[in-house]
Design a protein around this motif. Structure first.
Motif, PDB file in Angstrom:
ATOM      1  N   TYR B 111       0.833  -1.204   0.000  1.00  0.00           N
ATOM      2  CA  TYR B 111       0.000   0.000   0.000  1.00  0.00           C
ATOM      3  C   TYR B 111       0.867   1.253   0.000  1.00  0.00           C
ATOM      4  N   GLU B 112       0.340   2.270  -0.650  1.00  0.00           N
ATOM      5  CA  GLU B 112       0.986   3.580  -0.590  1.00  0.00           C
ATOM      6  C   GLU B 112       0.109   4.481   0.283  1.00  0.00           C
ATOM      7  N   VAL B 113       0.761   5.247   1.152  1.00  0.00           N
ATOM      8  CA  VAL B 113       0.002   6.160   2.009  1.00  0.00           C
ATOM      9  C   VAL B 113      -0.382   7.374   1.161  1.00  0.00           C
ATOM     10  N   ALA B 114      -1.668   7.510   0.883  1.00  0.00           N
ATOM     11  CA  ALA B 114      -2.136   8.626   0.051  1.00  0.00           C
ATOM     12  C   ALA B 114      -2.403   9.856   0.904  1.00  0.00           C
ATOM     13  N   GLU B 115      -2.758   9.618   2.160  1.00  0.00           N
ATOM     14  CA  GLU B 115      -3.078  10.734   3.048  1.00  0.00           C
ATOM     15  C   GLU B 115      -2.919  10.288   4.496  1.00  0.00           C
ATOM     16  N   VAL B 116      -2.422  11.216   5.320  1.00  0.00           N
ATOM     17  CA  VAL B 116      -2.319  10.930   6.754  1.00  0.00           C
ATOM     18  C   VAL B 116      -3.276  11.864   7.478  1.00  0.00           C
ATOM     19  N   ARG B 117      -4.121  11.303   8.306  1.00  0.00           N
ATOM     20  CA  ARG B 117      -5.014  12.126   9.135  1.00  0.00           C
ATOM     21  C   ARG B 117      -4.557  11.970  10.571  1.00  0.00           C
ATOM     22  N   PRO B 118      -3.698  12.903  11.016  1.00  0.00           N
ATOM     23  CA  PRO B 118      -3.055  12.725  12.321  1.00  0.00           C
ATOM     24  C   PRO B 118      -4.042  12.413  13.453  1.00  0.00           C
ATOM     25  N   ARG B 125      -3.585   3.398  -0.759  1.00  0.00           N
ATOM     26  CA  ARG B 125      -3.845   2.904  -2.115  1.00  0.00           C
ATOM     27  C   ARG B 125      -3.185   1.549  -2.266  1.00  0.00           C
ATOM     28  N   ASP B 126      -3.931   0.572  -2.726  1.00  0.00           N
ATOM     29  CA  ASP B 126      -3.360  -0.763  -2.940  1.00  0.00           C
ATOM     30  C   ASP B 126      -2.613  -0.753  -4.274  1.00  0.00           C
ATOM     31  N   LEU B 127      -1.288  -0.859  -4.219  1.00  0.00           N
ATOM     32  CA  LEU B 127      -0.481  -0.742  -5.437  1.00  0.00           C
ATOM     33  C   LEU B 127      -0.508  -2.014  -6.275  1.00  0.00           C
ATOM     34  N   GLY B 141      -0.542   4.290  13.478  1.00  0.00           N
ATOM     35  CA  GLY B 141       0.100   4.388  12.164  1.00  0.00           C
ATOM     36  C   GLY B 141       0.082   5.808  11.643  1.00  0.00           C
ATOM     37  N   SER B 142      -0.974   6.547  11.975  1.00  0.00           N
ATOM     38  CA  SER B 142      -1.087   7.912  11.464  1.00  0.00           C
ATOM     39  C   SER B 142      -0.008   8.808  12.057  1.00  0.00           C
ATOM     40  N   GLU B 143       0.579   8.369  13.155  1.00  0.00           N
ATOM     41  CA  GLU B 143       1.648   9.181  13.779  1.00  0.00           C
ATOM     42  C   GLU B 143       3.024   8.793  13.250  1.00  0.00           C
ATOM     43  N   GLY B 144       3.178   7.560  12.809  1.00  0.00           N
ATOM     44  CA  GLY B 144       4.513   7.107  12.394  1.00  0.00           C
ATOM     45  C   GLY B 144       4.763   7.147  10.899  1.00  0.00           C
ATOM     46  N   LEU B 145       3.709   7.348  10.111  1.00  0.00           N
ATOM     47  CA  LEU B 145       3.877   7.285   8.654  1.00  0.00           C
ATOM     48  C   LEU B 145       3.659   8.654   8.018  1.00  0.00           C
ATOM     49  N   VAL B 146       4.225   8.831   6.832  1.00  0.00           N
ATOM     50  CA  VAL B 146       4.010  10.085   6.099  1.00  0.00           C
ATOM     51  C   VAL B 146       3.504   9.755   4.696  1.00  0.00           C
ATOM     52  N   ARG B 147       2.977  10.776   4.022  1.00  0.00           N
ATOM     53  CA  ARG B 147       2.449  10.596   2.680  1.00  0.00           C
ATOM     54  C   ARG B 147       3.531  10.010   1.756  1.00  0.00           C
ATOM     55  N   TRP B 148       3.136   9.117   0.898  1.00  0.00           N
ATOM     56  CA  TRP B 148       3.981   8.419  -0.089  1.00  0.00           C
ATOM     57  C   TRP B 148       4.754   7.243   0.506  1.00  0.00           C
ATOM     58  N   ASP B 149       4.690   7.075   1.820  1.00  0.00           N
ATOM     59  CA  ASP B 149       5.317   5.874   2.393  1.00  0.00           C
ATOM     60  C   ASP B 149       4.671   4.644   1.769  1.00  0.00           C
ATOM     61  N   ARG B 150       5.439   3.572   1.682  1.00  0.00           N
ATOM     62  CA  ARG B 150       4.887   2.320   1.161  1.00  0.00           C
ATOM     63  C   ARG B 150       4.995   1.242   2.233  1.00  0.00           C
ATOM     64  N   ALA B 167       1.067  -6.689  12.090  1.00  0.00           N
ATOM     65  CA  ALA B 167       2.378  -6.741  11.435  1.00  0.00           C
ATOM     66  C   ALA B 167       2.394  -5.846  10.197  1.00  0.00           C
ATOM     67  N   VAL B 168       3.159  -4.783  10.283  1.00  0.00           N
ATOM     68  CA  VAL B 168       3.252  -3.833   9.168  1.00  0.00           C
ATOM     69  C   VAL B 168       4.722  -3.634   8.809  1.00  0.00           C
ATOM     70  N   LEU B 169       5.032  -3.757   7.522  1.00  0.00           N
ATOM     71  CA  LEU B 169       6.418  -3.565   7.069  1.00  0.00           C
ATOM     72  C   LEU B 169       6.509  -2.252   6.305  1.00  0.00           C
ATOM     73  N   ARG B 170       7.413  -1.396   6.732  1.00  0.00           N
ATOM     74  CA  ARG B 170       7.606  -0.136   6.001  1.00  0.00           C
ATOM     75  C   ARG B 170       8.738  -0.346   5.001  1.00  0.00           C
ATOM     76  N   PHE B 171       8.437  -0.125   3.729  1.00  0.00           N
ATOM     77  CA  PHE B 171       9.424  -0.394   2.669  1.00  0.00           C
ATOM     78  C   PHE B 171      10.118   0.875   2.214  1.00  0.00           C
ATOM     79  N   ARG B 172      11.412   0.775   1.963  1.00  0.00           N
ATOM     80  CA  ARG B 172      12.107   1.860   1.279  1.00  0.00           C
ATOM     81  C   ARG B 172      11.707   1.774  -0.201  1.00  0.00           C
ATOM     82  N   PRO B 173      11.798   2.892  -0.931  1.00  0.00           N
ATOM     83  CA  PRO B 173      11.279   2.902  -2.312  1.00  0.00           C
ATOM     84  C   PRO B 173      11.836   1.786  -3.187  1.00  0.00           C
ATOM     85  N   GLU B 174      13.148   1.555  -3.147  1.00  0.00           N
ATOM     86  CA  GLU B 174      13.707   0.550  -4.063  1.00  0.00           C
ATOM     87  C   GLU B 174      13.252  -0.867  -3.715  1.00  0.00           C
TER      88      GLU B 174
END
Lengths: 61, 247
Positions: B111-118, B125-127, B141-150, B167-174
């Motif tokens: 998923y891509e974070v399209a919007e954060v509502r603190p 968005r399901d990629l 999650g709304s506190e630890g993630l930012v827009r465009w995070d995957r 269980a949530v994995l935060r991915f770097r872009p590559e």
């Protein structure tokens, strides 16, 4: 009764809609259609994952 | 979103599963998330945990456990949650049962974070599967993630509300790109695999398979270990080259 994944339910539906040829082929292989497809996907995913890890390891060395 | 009874239900399931007939399935399912990377890097799971750190390792382990309890790996498509609820549902609060059922029906996706509502939630968005963005009640999650995070995650629907599993994995872009590439190519490559192996397939059968392989949930259902392995490989890469990577 266990819950089947949505895609597997689609396989079952589709198999019912097709003629008997599909079922005959799967039965001849001792598999369900869903198993045949899932195995093909798993083989690809495994091969791709192994290739990617190998690429990374070679890059690191 | 905090579900009353969910944590307790998961803990009891985790304690129950290895004692029952699921022990071997559990062991193999968990190992599948680590063995490709460990074999490729020539290291044991313990060495991997030491290099990337316990916290990262435990996050991957939690994903592996969720994969085990959500896949239909038993006979007739039954799985450990079905079995547990048949035998022990009476012990669980309604919230706990609902949580396990929602988890059972879930798939890990990217998923891509399209919007954060603190303080309230996220819009994701399901990629891989596409579709409309999903509003998720996720205060933490709304506190630890930012827009465009995957993120690699499971979106659960409970009583009409959506939340993320534990269980949530935060991915770097590559690393996210590697996951996307593998899943995007899955239908085509699986089709090639089947065609090569089943040369006597009729045209009708091929059409049916084409239609089915267009459903990306098949690959997601079979491929939760793709997320953990790629994420772990990236964590290992970062752990081994922290200075160069941060430049």
């Amino acid at each position: 009764m266990g819950l089947k994944p949505a895609w597997e339910q689609r396989v079952i539906r589709l198999t019912r809609e097709q003629d008997d040829g599909l079922r005959v082929l799967a039965q001849a292989r001792g598999r369900s259609i869903a198993e045949l497809i899932r195995e093909a996907v798993e083989r690809y995913l495994t091969a791709e994952l192994e290739a990617d890890i190998k690429r990374q390891e070679e890059g690191r060395r | 979103m905090k579900i009353a009874g969910a944590e307790e239900a998961l803990e009891r399931l985790a304690a129950w599963a290895p004692r029952e007939r699921w022990r071997e399935v559990c062991r193999r399912a968990l190992a599948a998330h680590f063995e490709t990377l460990c074999a490729g890097a020539g290291m044991s799971e313990e060495e991997l945990a030491e290099e990337i750190g316990e916290e990262q390792y435990e996050t991957a382990e939690a994903c592996a456990f969720e994969d085990f309890i959500t896949s239909g790996s038993g006979t007739k498509g039954r799985n450990v949650i079905d079995d547990y609820l048949d035998q022990r549902a009476w012990r669980e609060a309604i919230g706990g049962r609902d949580y396990l059922r929602a988890l059972r029906a879930s798939l890990m996706s990217l998923y891509e974070v399209a919007e954060v509502r603190p303080g309230a939630g996220l819009v994701l968005r399901d990629l891989i599967r596409g579709g409309a963005p999903l509003e998720v009640d996720e205060r933490l999650g709304s506190e630890g993630l930012v827009r465009w995070d995957r993120i690699g995650a499971r979106v659960l629907t409970i009583a009409g509300e959506r939340c993320l599993s534990g269980a949530v994995l935060r991915f770097r872009p590559e690393a996210a790109e590697v996951v996307l590439r593998i899943f995007r190519r899955a239908p085509e490559r699986a089709r090639e695999e089947l065609a090569a192996q089943e040369s006597e397939l009729t045209e009708e059968y091929r059409r049916a398979i084409d239609k089915l392989l267009g459903d990306t949930t098949i690959a997601l259902d079979a491929g939760a270990r793709i997320f953990t392995t790629i994420w772990l490989a990236d964590a290992l890469k970062q752990a081994r080259a922290p200075a160069a990577d941060s430049l």
